[in-house]
Write a protein that holds these residues in place. Structure first.
Motif, PDB file in Angstrom:
ATOM      1  N   PRO A  13       0.593  -1.235   0.056  1.00  0.00           N
ATOM      2  CA  PRO A  13      -0.148   0.178   0.111  1.00  0.00           C
ATOM      3  C   PRO A  13       0.960   1.367  -0.134  1.00  0.00           C
ATOM      4  O   PRO A  13       0.514   2.225  -0.603  1.00  0.00           O
ATOM      5  N   GLU A  14       2.021   1.197   0.765  1.00  0.00           N
ATOM      6  CA  GLU A  14       2.887   2.422   0.567  1.00  0.00           C
ATOM      7  C   GLU A  14       3.474   2.665  -0.560  1.00  0.00           C
ATOM      8  O   GLU A  14       4.029   3.915  -0.719  1.00  0.00           O
ATOM      9  N   ALA A  15       3.414   1.725  -1.475  1.00  0.00           N
ATOM     10  CA  ALA A  15       4.120   1.798  -3.043  1.00  0.00           C
ATOM     11  C   ALA A  15       3.095   2.840  -3.725  1.00  0.00           C
ATOM     12  O   ALA A  15       3.429   2.977  -5.011  1.00  0.00           O
ATOM     13  N   LEU A  16       1.834   3.192  -3.486  1.00  0.00           N
ATOM     14  CA  LEU A  16       0.885   3.546  -4.329  1.00  0.00           C
ATOM     15  C   LEU A  16       0.553   4.960  -4.316  1.00  0.00           C
ATOM     16  O   LEU A  16      -0.197   5.375  -4.920  1.00  0.00           O
ATOM     17  N   SER A  17       1.197   5.801  -3.324  1.00  0.00           N
ATOM     18  CA  SER A  17       0.980   7.150  -3.293  1.00  0.00           C
ATOM     19  C   SER A  17       2.139   7.955  -2.470  1.00  0.00           C
ATOM     20  O   SER A  17       2.797   7.282  -1.760  1.00  0.00           O
ATOM     21  N   TYR A  18       1.990   9.369  -2.572  1.00  0.00           N
ATOM     22  CA  TYR A  18       3.345  10.050  -2.201  1.00  0.00           C
ATOM     23  C   TYR A  18       2.570  10.348  -0.606  1.00  0.00           C
ATOM     24  O   TYR A  18       3.317  10.728   0.314  1.00  0.00           O
ATOM     25  N   PHE A  19       1.376  10.493  -0.517  1.00  0.00           N
ATOM     26  CA  PHE A  19       0.738  10.856   1.016  1.00  0.00           C
ATOM     27  C   PHE A  19      -0.226   9.742   1.466  1.00  0.00           C
ATOM     28  O   PHE A  19      -0.644   9.015   0.834  1.00  0.00           O
ATOM     29  N   GLU A  20      -0.239   9.975   2.845  1.00  0.00           N
ATOM     30  CA  GLU A  20      -1.256   9.169   3.508  1.00  0.00           C
ATOM     31  C   GLU A  20      -2.372   9.923   3.879  1.00  0.00           C
ATOM     32  O   GLU A  20      -2.381  11.243   3.833  1.00  0.00           O
ATOM     33  N   SER A  21      -3.655   9.357   3.628  1.00  0.00           N
ATOM     34  CA  SER A  21      -4.890  10.058   3.822  1.00  0.00           C
ATOM     35  C   SER A  21      -5.530   9.614   5.317  1.00  0.00           C
ATOM     36  O   SER A  21      -6.912   9.987   5.462  1.00  0.00           O
ATOM     37  N   ALA A  22      -4.890   9.019   6.016  1.00  0.00           N
ATOM     38  CA  ALA A  22      -5.433   8.663   7.348  1.00  0.00           C
ATOM     39  C   ALA A  22      -5.806   9.792   8.235  1.00  0.00           C
ATOM     40  O   ALA A  22      -6.878   9.643   8.739  1.00  0.00           O
ATOM     41  N   PRO A  23      -5.290  11.016   8.274  1.00  0.00           N
ATOM     42  CA  PRO A  23      -5.694  12.164   8.959  1.00  0.00           C
ATOM     43  C   PRO A  23      -7.073  12.312   8.450  1.00  0.00           C
ATOM     44  O   PRO A  23      -7.746  13.188   9.273  1.00  0.00           O
ATOM     45  N   LEU A  24      -7.219  12.554   7.009  1.00  0.00           N
ATOM     46  CA  LEU A  24      -8.609  12.731   6.676  1.00  0.00           C
ATOM     47  C   LEU A  24      -9.667  11.937   7.359  1.00  0.00           C
ATOM     48  O   LEU A  24     -10.792  12.379   7.685  1.00  0.00           O
ATOM     49  N   LYS A  25      -9.368  10.443   7.366  1.00  0.00           N
ATOM     50  CA  LYS A  25     -10.361   9.601   8.032  1.00  0.00           C
ATOM     51  C   LYS A  25     -10.724  10.041   9.394  1.00  0.00           C
ATOM     52  O   LYS A  25     -11.709  10.239   9.669  1.00  0.00           O
ATOM     53  N   ALA A  26      -9.567  10.275  10.227  1.00  0.00           N
ATOM     54  CA  ALA A  26      -9.924  10.757  11.342  1.00  0.00           C
ATOM     55  C   ALA A  26     -10.690  12.014  11.371  1.00  0.00           C
ATOM     56  O   ALA A  26     -11.504  12.151  12.650  1.00  0.00           O
ATOM     57  N   THR A  27     -10.295  12.931  10.777  1.00  0.00           N
ATOM     58  CA  THR A  27     -11.237  14.370  10.741  1.00  0.00           C
ATOM     59  C   THR A  27     -12.648  14.074  10.253  1.00  0.00           C
ATOM     60  O   THR A  27     -13.628  14.717  11.084  1.00  0.00           O
ATOM     61  N   LEU A  28     -12.968  13.224   9.405  1.00  0.00           N
ATOM     62  CA  LEU A  28     -14.244  13.105   9.023  1.00  0.00           C
ATOM     63  C   LEU A  28     -14.944  12.416  10.252  1.00  0.00           C
ATOM     64  O   LEU A  28     -16.174  12.823  10.439  1.00  0.00           O
ATOM     65  N   GLU A  29     -14.455  11.332  10.789  1.00  0.00           N
ATOM     66  CA  GLU A  29     -15.055  10.605  11.840  1.00  0.00           C
ATOM     67  C   GLU A  29     -15.407  11.763  13.272  1.00  0.00           C
ATOM     68  O   GLU A  29     -16.365  11.442  13.772  1.00  0.00           O
ATOM     69  N   ARG A  30     -14.675  12.755  13.339  1.00  0.00           N
ATOM     70  CA  ARG A  30     -14.905  13.515  14.288  1.00  0.00           C
ATOM     71  C   ARG A  30     -15.646  14.926  13.894  1.00  0.00           C
ATOM     72  O   ARG A  30     -16.620  14.947  14.893  1.00  0.00           O
ATOM     73  N   ILE A  31     -15.858  15.198  12.782  1.00  0.00           N
ATOM     74  CA  ILE A  31     -16.801  16.419  12.638  1.00  0.00           C
ATOM     75  C   ILE A  31     -18.108  15.998  11.695  1.00  0.00           C
ATOM     76  O   ILE A  31     -18.907  16.661  11.525  1.00  0.00           O
ATOM     77  N   VAL A  32     -18.405  14.805  11.149  1.00  0.00           N
ATOM     78  CA  VAL A  32     -19.389  14.293  10.717  1.00  0.00           C
ATOM     79  C   VAL A  32     -19.957  13.009  11.222  1.00  0.00           C
ATOM     80  O   VAL A  32     -19.254  12.361  11.811  1.00  0.00           O
ATOM     81  N   ASP A  33     -21.507  13.159  11.300  1.00  0.00           N
ATOM     82  CA  ASP A  33     -22.212  12.323  12.006  1.00  0.00           C
ATOM     83  C   ASP A  33     -22.942  11.198  10.854  1.00  0.00           C
ATOM     84  O   ASP A  33     -23.716  11.507  10.139  1.00  0.00           O
ATOM     85  N   PHE A  34     -22.183  10.116  10.691  1.00  0.00           N
ATOM     86  CA  PHE A  34     -22.522   9.233   9.429  1.00  0.00           C
ATOM     87  C   PHE A  34     -23.852   8.711   9.892  1.00  0.00           C
ATOM     88  O   PHE A  34     -24.642   8.201   8.895  1.00  0.00           O
ATOM     89  N   ASP A  35     -24.414   8.443  11.027  1.00  0.00           N
ATOM     90  CA  ASP A  35     -25.626   7.910  11.461  1.00  0.00           C
ATOM     91  C   ASP A  35     -26.654   8.796  10.892  1.00  0.00           C
ATOM     92  O   ASP A  35     -27.586   8.460  10.408  1.00  0.00           O
ATOM     93  N   ARG A  36     -26.396  10.429  10.993  1.00  0.00           N
ATOM     94  CA  ARG A  36     -27.476  11.274  10.503  1.00  0.00           C
ATOM     95  C   ARG A  36     -27.363  11.014   8.986  1.00  0.00           C
ATOM     96  O   ARG A  36     -28.628  11.060   8.675  1.00  0.00           O
ATOM     97  N   ILE A  37     -26.389  10.970   8.493  1.00  0.00           N
ATOM     98  CA  ILE A  37     -26.341  10.675   6.898  1.00  0.00           C
ATOM     99  C   ILE A  37     -26.953   9.633   6.399  1.00  0.00           C
ATOM    100  O   ILE A  37     -27.857   9.723   5.735  1.00  0.00           O
ATOM    101  N   ASN A  38     -27.119   8.602   7.017  1.00  0.00           N
ATOM    102  CA  ASN A  38     -27.769   7.457   6.707  1.00  0.00           C
ATOM    103  C   ASN A  38     -28.926   7.328   6.958  1.00  0.00           C
ATOM    104  O   ASN A  38     -29.720   6.464   6.710  1.00  0.00           O
ATOM    105  N   ALA A  39     -29.420   8.184   8.035  1.00  0.00           N
ATOM    106  CA  ALA A  39     -30.711   8.484   8.562  1.00  0.00           C
ATOM    107  C   ALA A  39     -31.830   8.832   7.342  1.00  0.00           C
ATOM    108  O   ALA A  39     -32.808   8.709   7.328  1.00  0.00           O
ATOM    109  N   GLY A  40     -31.036   9.427   6.450  1.00  0.00           N
ATOM    110  CA  GLY A  40     -31.866   9.885   4.998  1.00  0.00           C
ATOM    111  C   GLY A  40     -32.634  11.127   5.072  1.00  0.00           C
ATOM    112  O   GLY A  40     -33.372  11.402   4.123  1.00  0.00           O
ATOM    113  N   ALA A  41     -32.425  12.229   6.125  1.00  0.00           N
ATOM    114  CA  ALA A  41     -32.930  13.197   6.130  1.00  0.00           C
ATOM    115  C   ALA A  41     -32.548  14.146   4.794  1.00  0.00           C
ATOM    116  O   ALA A  41     -33.357  15.103   4.116  1.00  0.00           O
ATOM    117  N   MET A  42     -31.221  14.002   4.508  1.00  0.00           N
ATOM    118  CA  MET A  42     -30.696  14.751   3.187  1.00  0.00           C
ATOM    119  C   MET A  42     -30.111  13.526   2.276  1.00  0.00           C
ATOM    120  O   MET A  42     -29.360  12.828   2.808  1.00  0.00           O
TER     121      MET A  42
END
Length: 385
Positions: A141-170
């Motif tokens: 996996p480390e041979a496929l990109s110059y950067f790691e995107s793990a920080p973005l995953k942590a950011t999304l988990e902190r500021i986005v409520d995915f349960d709310r997304i999947n509840a379907g209001a929008m």
């Protein structure tokens, strides 16, 4: 302000459309423009029923869909302010930035800030790999990109409520490309349970970022095929009277380059502008045909209306109407080909303010929110030009 138009962009009642759609193009650091757009829409009480995005547009759309209306602007601001807390040696650039004057000096300063993102990454978004991908074995996996995107995953988990997304209001749609098949796909709340991985996949632009594995398949950034979700919303969604705000970060039009730096800038603009006007022109023609078919079916005698050969035409013809409001970021002369990864606070504020101002200006035109009266049933607006 245009003489004769309202002094405010605020809307007293919801426009007479079944669906308000927000369509967000990819464009990295330019995505702050979309934050300003949404702030103006929220102030006008125009809350989308459907948000669709590619790359950074997918991230902004997830933040909007994954928070209650009263918190969305604050969460968008939080995301963009955190991303523009630049570490590394660009601190000096931030300190001198307010005193820089002139396009040439500003261009040099922006390039220095963009170099900082390459060397040190962007907080909560991506970070450089400690070992070059060229030094890793094939298939790792480390041979496929110059950067790691793990920080973005942590950011999304902190500021986005995915349960709310999947509840379907929008409804939320994020576009990506299946690496194995090369096919463009949309992860949509009507067909998928959206998780951080789906948003990461939409923004995994190679070779900067690694592919994202979802259910045994690997995905890259949707902008490789199409950088705008306009076609998905207009042609593949349920047909409803729709007010669509198409927010583009790359302008199709531009001047002929004078040097190699401008060649790189113009090439990127053409590559990622996604022919929004071509899509809308084609859609307008299709609408004209749909309305003509619907009119023709209404005029048929009763004995012909139930024939099996007309079933297809019945599904095709209708009288749905669409308003499409283009909001397109117009880059400044000092912004070069690094403008999509130049994550400085000054540029972020400028992009955000431009999105806000363009949207306010557009909403002051009352015809934007009125149902089309012409036979085609489609009105297209662009007051940012």
């Amino acid at each position: 302000m245009d003489e004769g138009y309202p002094r405010t962009h605020r809307v007293r009642t919801r426009p007479a459309f079944d669906c308000i759609a927000l369509l967000l193009q990819g464009g990295g650091a330019l995505g702050a423009y979309q934050g300003g757009v949404y702030q103006a829409l929220a102030e006008a009480d125009l809350h989308p029923d459907w948000a669709a995005g590619i790359s950074i547009g997918a991230i902004n759309a997830a933040i909007i869909a994954g928070n209650p209306p009263a918190a969305r602007v604050d969460k968008l601001r939080q995301f963009w302010e955190e991303r523009t807390r630049n570490p590394g040696w660009s601190l000096w650039a931030e300190l001198v930035s307010p005193f820089v004057r002139g396009d040439r000096a500003r261009s040099y300063l922006n390039q220095a800030k963009a170099l900082n993102a390459i060397l040190f990454g962007v907080p909560g978004l991506f970070r450089p790999r400690p070992i070059s991908p060229w030094l890793n074995p094939d298939g790792a996996p480390e041979a496929l990109s110059y950067f790691e995107s793990a920080p973005l995953k942590a950011t999304l988990e902190r500021i986005v409520d995915f349960d709310r997304i999947n509840a379907g209001a929008m409804r939320l749609s994020v576009g990506a490309v299946n690496i194995r098949s090369g096919n463009f796909v949309y992860f949509d709340t009507t067909t998928h349970a959206i998780r951080p991985e789906h948003v990461l996949a939409s923004g995994a632009l190679p070779p900067g970022f690694p592919p994202v594995a979802i259910e045994g398949e690997h995905y890259w950034d949707g902008g490789l095929v199409s950088n705008t979700p306009l076609q998905w919303v207009l042609q593949y969604g349920p047909r409803r009277d729709t007010l669509a705000f198409q927010v583009d970060l790359w302008s199709t039009r531009g001047d002929c380059p004078r040097n190699l730096a401008e060649v790189a800038t113009r090439q990127k603009e053409i590559l990622y502008s996604s022919r929004t006007r071509d899509h809308t022109d084609r859609f307008k023609h299709a609408q004209r045909v749909r309305h003509a078919v619907a009119d023709l079916l209404e005029k048929l005698p009763a004995e012909l209306k139930d024939g099996p050969e007309l079933e297809l035409l019945k599904r095709f013809g209708d009288h749905k109407v669409y308003n499409i409001v283009h909001l397109i970021y117009r880059a400044k002369t000092y912004e070069g080909d690094s403008k999509d990864y130049e994550f400085s606070r000054r540029s972020m504020e400028e992009h955000w303010q431009a999105g806000y101002d363009d949207t306010v200006r557009s909403l002051r035109h009352p015809e934007v929110l009125e149902r089309p009266r012409d036979h085609d049933g489609v009105m297209i607006f662009d007051f940012t030009e």
